[in-house]
Design a protein around this motif. Sequence first.
Motif, PDB file in Angstrom:
ATOM      1  N   ASP A   3      -9.455  15.181   4.310  1.00 13.42           N
ATOM      2  CA  ASP A   3      -8.558  14.046   4.108  1.00 13.42           C
ATOM      3  C   ASP A   3      -9.382  12.786   3.800  1.00 13.42           C
ATOM      4  N   ASN A   4      -8.824  11.885   3.004  1.00 13.22           N
ATOM      5  CA  ASN A   4      -9.479  10.626   2.626  1.00 13.22           C
ATOM      6  C   ASN A   4     -10.778  10.832   1.845  1.00 13.22           C
ATOM      7  N   ARG A   5     -10.798  11.885   1.011  1.00 15.35           N
ATOM      8  CA  ARG A   5     -11.962  12.141   0.151  1.00 15.35           C
ATOM      9  C   ARG A   5     -11.498  12.375  -1.278  1.00 15.35           C
ATOM     10  N   LEU A   6     -12.366  12.017  -2.231  1.00 15.75           N
ATOM     11  CA  LEU A   6     -12.217  12.489  -3.607  1.00 15.75           C
ATOM     12  C   LEU A   6     -13.137  13.690  -3.739  1.00 15.75           C
ATOM     13  N   CYS A   7     -12.583  14.833  -4.154  1.00 12.74           N
ATOM     14  CA  CYS A   7     -13.375  16.052  -4.263  1.00 12.74           C
ATOM     15  C   CYS A   7     -13.464  16.467  -5.728  1.00 12.74           C
ATOM     16  N   PHE A  60     -10.287  18.157  -9.901  1.00 14.89           N
ATOM     17  CA  PHE A  60     -10.495  17.225  -8.787  1.00 14.89           C
ATOM     18  C   PHE A  60      -9.298  17.232  -7.861  1.00 14.89           C
ATOM     19  N   TRP A  61      -9.528  16.775  -6.658  1.00 16.79           N
ATOM     20  CA  TRP A  61      -8.430  16.501  -5.731  1.00 16.79           C
ATOM     21  C   TRP A  61      -8.698  15.129  -5.132  1.00 16.79           C
ATOM     22  N   ASN A  62      -7.800  14.185  -5.404  1.00 16.80           N
ATOM     23  CA  ASN A  62      -7.937  12.845  -4.845  1.00 16.80           C
ATOM     24  C   ASN A  62      -7.085  12.771  -3.586  1.00 16.80           C
TER      25      ASN A  62
END
Length: 254
Positions: free
Chosen positions: A38-42, A85-87
């Motif tokens: 949570d709270n990451r850009l992957c 990506f997953w924002n």
Amino acid sequence: MKIHFKRGSLIASVIVLLGTLFTASPAGANTAYENCDDNRLCLYTAESGQMKPDGSGSAPLPRTYEAHISPPGYPADFENATISFWNRTGYWACLYSESKWGGTVQAVPPLSKADGENELSPAMKAAGVSSHKFAPSMALCFTGYERCADGYLCLFKEKNGRGEMVMLANDVTTYAPTWDNQVESVRNRTDKIACFRPGTASSTEKWTTAAPAATYSRYLVHAGDLTNLTAPYADSISSHHLDPNSDFDEDCKP
Ligand SMILES: [Ca+2]
Ligand SMILES: [Ca+2]
């Protein structure tokens, strides 16, 4: 006793089912959008939140960034390597095809994955993601002026305060070759008028315009202003001085 026995079977069944779920994927493979807190850009190196195998036999991890980390570039193994990506942050994730937040822009909405309409754009896939930043609105992905600190004159190599930036506090009589004739936008956060010249401080060079036909020896950006440079000033300024504005009729006079 019967009730206890039934509960026991139910729990045992659930454990068996969970065991099945957790051992479903073969060793070394990875499922979509794994390893993203949570709270990451992957950032992933294959489609749909997958990671390209790196030959080690174990699944490589995505690169993950907390929402306050906006890197000007990536390590070599991640440069131009992002495919999906997953924002998971509450901010827009602004992806750029060049380092230092330059080139093509793709604004990724908060809490969104690279699916459907948020797929990495063909232009971005071709150029490769090379930097990113987080922004509170979509529009702010398309400007980089916020990087200019109070008290400085900031020059940018791209329009809208994007790309490479230099922050200056003093007059410069001759720009270095890496900046000469390469400035495309400016933000003036000094309390003086920025007077840009077409040549060095001692040059008599002038800019000319056709309609209206005119010549200009200086281009002014007032204290607090920011602007894109248009023709003939864009990619043309070569030095500047900061005028304290104590003499209105003489502002930026040579
Ligand atoms: Ca790139
Ligand atoms: Ca010039």
